[in-house]
Every structure is written in structure tokens, then in C-alpha cells.
Scaffold this motif. Sequence first.
Motif, PDB file in Angstrom:
ATOM      1  N   SER A  76      -9.569   4.152  -4.123  1.00  0.00           N
ATOM      2  CA  SER A  76     -10.259   3.508  -5.824  1.00  0.00           C
ATOM      3  C   SER A  76      -9.530   2.222  -6.678  1.00  0.00           C
ATOM      4  O   SER A  76      -9.686   1.975  -7.657  1.00  0.00           O
ATOM      5  CB  SER A  76      -9.906   4.769  -6.440  1.00  0.00           C
ATOM      6  OG  SER A  76      -8.998   5.246  -7.291  1.00  0.00           O
ATOM      7  N   ILE A  77      -8.073   2.258  -6.175  1.00  0.00           N
ATOM      8  CA  ILE A  77      -7.199   1.213  -6.532  1.00  0.00           C
ATOM      9  C   ILE A  77      -6.841  -0.170  -5.055  1.00  0.00           C
ATOM     10  O   ILE A  77      -5.701   1.104  -4.931  1.00  0.00           O
ATOM     11  CB  ILE A  77      -6.185   1.788  -7.467  1.00  0.00           C
ATOM     12  CG1 ILE A  77      -6.480   2.388  -8.854  1.00  0.00           C
ATOM     13  CG2 ILE A  77      -5.143   0.735  -8.290  1.00  0.00           C
ATOM     14  CD1 ILE A  77      -5.797   3.254  -9.521  1.00  0.00           C
ATOM     15  N   ALA A  78      -7.143  -1.190  -5.600  1.00  0.00           N
ATOM     16  CA  ALA A  78      -6.974  -1.893  -4.142  1.00  0.00           C
ATOM     17  C   ALA A  78      -5.289  -2.502  -5.079  1.00  0.00           C
ATOM     18  O   ALA A  78      -4.409  -2.687  -4.015  1.00  0.00           O
ATOM     19  CB  ALA A  78      -8.146  -3.296  -3.997  1.00  0.00           C
ATOM     20  N   ASP A  79      -4.653  -2.866  -6.081  1.00  0.00           N
ATOM     21  CA  ASP A  79      -3.412  -3.287  -6.404  1.00  0.00           C
ATOM     22  C   ASP A  79      -2.598  -2.591  -6.314  1.00  0.00           C
ATOM     23  O   ASP A  79      -2.857  -1.332  -7.391  1.00  0.00           O
ATOM     24  CB  ASP A  79      -4.781  -3.951  -7.702  1.00  0.00           C
ATOM     25  CG  ASP A  79      -2.678  -4.980  -8.463  1.00  0.00           C
ATOM     26  OD1 ASP A  79      -2.748  -6.156  -7.995  1.00  0.00           O
ATOM     27  OD2 ASP A  79      -2.237  -4.303  -8.461  1.00  0.00           O
ATOM     28  N   ARG A 107       0.992  -1.190  -0.121  1.00  0.00           N
ATOM     29  CA  ARG A 107       0.356   0.521   0.056  1.00  0.00           C
ATOM     30  C   ARG A 107       0.615   1.186  -0.106  1.00  0.00           C
ATOM     31  O   ARG A 107       0.778   2.003   1.019  1.00  0.00           O
ATOM     32  CB  ARG A 107      -0.961  -0.317   1.284  1.00  0.00           C
ATOM     33  CG  ARG A 107      -2.122  -1.040   1.229  1.00  0.00           C
ATOM     34  CD  ARG A 107      -2.647  -1.468   0.042  1.00  0.00           C
ATOM     35  NE  ARG A 107      -3.751  -0.364  -0.687  1.00  0.00           N
ATOM     36  CZ  ARG A 107      -3.750  -0.266  -2.394  1.00  0.00           C
ATOM     37  NH1 ARG A 107      -3.050  -0.950  -2.649  1.00  0.00           N
ATOM     38  NH2 ARG A 107      -4.599   1.406  -1.710  1.00  0.00           N
ATOM     39  N   PRO A 108       1.214   1.518  -1.520  1.00  0.00           N
ATOM     40  CA  PRO A 108       2.370   2.492  -1.354  1.00  0.00           C
ATOM     41  C   PRO A 108       1.990   4.089  -1.179  1.00  0.00           C
ATOM     42  O   PRO A 108       0.890   3.737  -1.308  1.00  0.00           O
ATOM     43  CB  PRO A 108       2.883   2.661  -2.919  1.00  0.00           C
ATOM     44  CG  PRO A 108       2.503   1.608  -2.848  1.00  0.00           C
ATOM     45  CD  PRO A 108       2.100   1.039  -2.250  1.00  0.00           C
ATOM     46  N   VAL A 152      -4.697  14.330  -5.838  1.00  0.00           N
ATOM     47  CA  VAL A 152      -4.559  12.684  -6.694  1.00  0.00           C
ATOM     48  C   VAL A 152      -4.332  12.003  -6.214  1.00  0.00           C
ATOM     49  O   VAL A 152      -5.132  10.697  -6.463  1.00  0.00           O
ATOM     50  CB  VAL A 152      -3.999  13.384  -7.940  1.00  0.00           C
ATOM     51  CG1 VAL A 152      -4.145  12.532  -8.365  1.00  0.00           C
ATOM     52  CG2 VAL A 152      -4.230  15.194  -8.092  1.00  0.00           C
ATOM     53  N   LEU A 153      -3.125  11.730  -5.519  1.00  0.00           N
ATOM     54  CA  LEU A 153      -2.428  10.853  -5.332  1.00  0.00           C
ATOM     55  C   LEU A 153      -3.890   9.813  -4.403  1.00  0.00           C
ATOM     56  O   LEU A 153      -3.528   8.850  -4.298  1.00  0.00           O
ATOM     57  CB  LEU A 153      -1.278  10.377  -4.653  1.00  0.00           C
ATOM     58  CG  LEU A 153      -0.293  11.106  -5.722  1.00  0.00           C
ATOM     59  CD1 LEU A 153       1.414  11.675  -4.868  1.00  0.00           C
ATOM     60  CD2 LEU A 153      -0.188  10.270  -6.692  1.00  0.00           C
ATOM     61  N   GLN A 154      -4.159  10.656  -2.730  1.00  0.00           N
ATOM     62  CA  GLN A 154      -5.177   9.692  -2.252  1.00  0.00           C
ATOM     63  C   GLN A 154      -5.721   9.578  -3.023  1.00  0.00           C
ATOM     64  O   GLN A 154      -6.288   8.011  -2.225  1.00  0.00           O
ATOM     65  CB  GLN A 154      -5.850  11.278  -1.062  1.00  0.00           C
ATOM     66  CG  GLN A 154      -6.227  10.413  -0.067  1.00  0.00           C
ATOM     67  CD  GLN A 154      -5.552   9.622   0.726  1.00  0.00           C
ATOM     68  OE1 GLN A 154      -4.413   9.486   0.978  1.00  0.00           O
ATOM     69  NE2 GLN A 154      -6.096   8.496   1.258  1.00  0.00           N
ATOM     70  N   GLY A 155      -6.925  10.444  -4.133  1.00  0.00           N
ATOM     71  CA  GLY A 155      -8.531   9.240  -4.255  1.00  0.00           C
ATOM     72  C   GLY A 155      -7.502   8.263  -5.196  1.00  0.00           C
ATOM     73  O   GLY A 155      -8.780   7.125  -5.117  1.00  0.00           O
ATOM     74  N   LEU A 156      -6.311   8.567  -5.806  1.00  0.00           N
ATOM     75  CA  LEU A 156      -5.479   6.758  -6.981  1.00  0.00           C
ATOM     76  C   LEU A 156      -6.267   5.651  -5.196  1.00  0.00           C
ATOM     77  O   LEU A 156      -6.523   4.650  -6.071  1.00  0.00           O
ATOM     78  CB  LEU A 156      -4.548   6.642  -7.296  1.00  0.00           C
ATOM     79  CG  LEU A 156      -4.977   7.960  -8.834  1.00  0.00           C
ATOM     80  CD1 LEU A 156      -2.908   7.898  -9.348  1.00  0.00           C
ATOM     81  CD2 LEU A 156      -5.723   7.485  -9.611  1.00  0.00           C
TER      82      LEU A 156
END
Length: 303
Positions: A277-280, A176-177, A270-274
Motif C-alpha cells: 500500500s506504500i509506494a515510497d 523496495r525493502p 502486516v509488513l506485506q500490507g504496508l
Amino acid sequence: MRFALLVLSLPTANATARMRAWRTLKASGAAVLRDGVYVLPEGEPHAQRLADIAADVLAHDGSAQLLKVEDDHGSLAAQFDRSDEFAALIQTLHATRGSGDATRQVRALRRQFEQLVTIDHFPGRPQEQARLAIESLEAEVAAASAPGEPRTARSAAIERLDRKDFQCRLWATRARPWVDRLACAWLIRRFIDRKAKFLWLAEGQKAPKQALGFDHDGARFSHVGARVSFETLLASFGLETAALLRLGVIVHALDAGGVMPAEAAGIEQVLQGLRESIADDDALVKAAGGVFDGLFAAFSTPT
């Protein structure tokens, strides 16, 4: 914490005395609370400097009063924030890289930095970031002007590595980078090891011996001195270009605090939203890479 407060009414008939008081207050780094009210941390030489200004103003028919105040909530200390000034200096340092008269400019910038340090009464990460930036530029200029000479060792020195020795490798970091790890992964794939594979470590999991660790305890590439892992990679592989260093200031600010560029808050959102929303993690790195690609392109374009 205690502070010395100077309340002044400058002499109207003596322009020289007024100018002398203003210049001395500016040189001291005194914070201006409102017109005619100046403050410095209590203790020598600050209290004596304010006393000298008060005596000079009184001697020229002005009025002056010295007070001592307590700052229990940090509101006075906050008035001494020099982040914007150090940020502007760092931007100038980055812009100086590669310019034809860098040798002359770096000397002037060193003087500017030292002057800022003398009035930075509550030094923190912004000052340390600026120190690293100017030392890096000084080393670069020295190496260019005397290519065969050994460089002066500095604290938290980083070994320069050859990218050819780091190809097609397995790179490991915590799962979870977030900003620093996302930026490191982008930098590795974009500039160091284009065929890099990433291993995402669960909490408490150790990296295998063949993996190159970054941004975790015991990693080969992690925080060094005031540098975050992204900045360590830049220094390790000779990637300290103006555009990447400017990106490094943003990564540093979001990961560790310090100089906060204007773009940082939007990039963080923006990075927080990504991330939400992206688990992988591999997909997250790919998506975040687009953000860093855009920033790098923008920072590489002459303004």
C-alpha cells in the motif's frame, strides 16, 4: 532416503525392560509414527541401536520387528523437525542475558544444546541459529568475568564498531525493502545513526563510495555466516540485548527461514500490507518502524 523402522510390543510383565526401551529410544532421537512404531535414518549407529532395543525386548518376552522403508516424499524426514526445541532454547538464552547467575546457566544451556544436536538428525538453520545464540552469550559471559582477556576467535567473526563513527551518514540498500532491510533501516535510525539518510538502489545500481551499504551484494553490512543483515548489525554495534535478539529471530525466520516464532506470520502479513500500500520507500520505512517500535517495547517489558 532410507529409514530403519522398529515395531514394538513392549513386555507387560517387566517394567524395567519397558523403561529401558523407552529411555533408549528417547535418547536416540527416534521419531514416533504411532504407538509402538519408531523410526531413525538408516545407517550406523542408528540401525544398530534399534537392533539392540529389539533384541532386549525379545529377550524379555516382548515382540519386535525391524523393517527398512524408503521415504521418497520427505514425510518421514519431516518427523524429525527440532525447530520448536531450538526455538525454546533460544528464548531461554535471550532471557538469561543480564541475569545474576548467567555463568552457571550458560554451562547448563550449552549442555542442553549439545544434547539437542545429538538427536537433530537433519540439522539446518534452527540449529545454526541456536549455536550462534549460545556462542554469543558465552562470549558475553566470558568478557564480563575476565574483562581484559582476549576473546577466542570464531568463524564468521564480526568486528565490533563504535556508533560514534557512524553518525549523519548515507546508508544504501536495495529499493523496495522487505523484512531484513526494513528491520535494518529501523535499527540504524533507532539505535545507530538517528540522522541517517537512506539511498534506495535500483536493480544493478552500485552504491556511491561514501555510502554505507547494507543487505546487498558487496555491502559493508550484510549476511555473515548464518546471520542475516539485521543480526550482523546487532553484533557489529554491540546491540545484542534480549529484546533485539528476540526481534532478530523473527527477522531471520522471515528472511532466511529457520526457527519460526509464533508472532512471525502475523508480522509478515502486516509488513506485506504496508509494502503493497506504500509506494515510497522512505514512507514505507517510517510505517514499518512503528511495527518494530511496538515489538521492541513488548519484548522489553518483563513478563
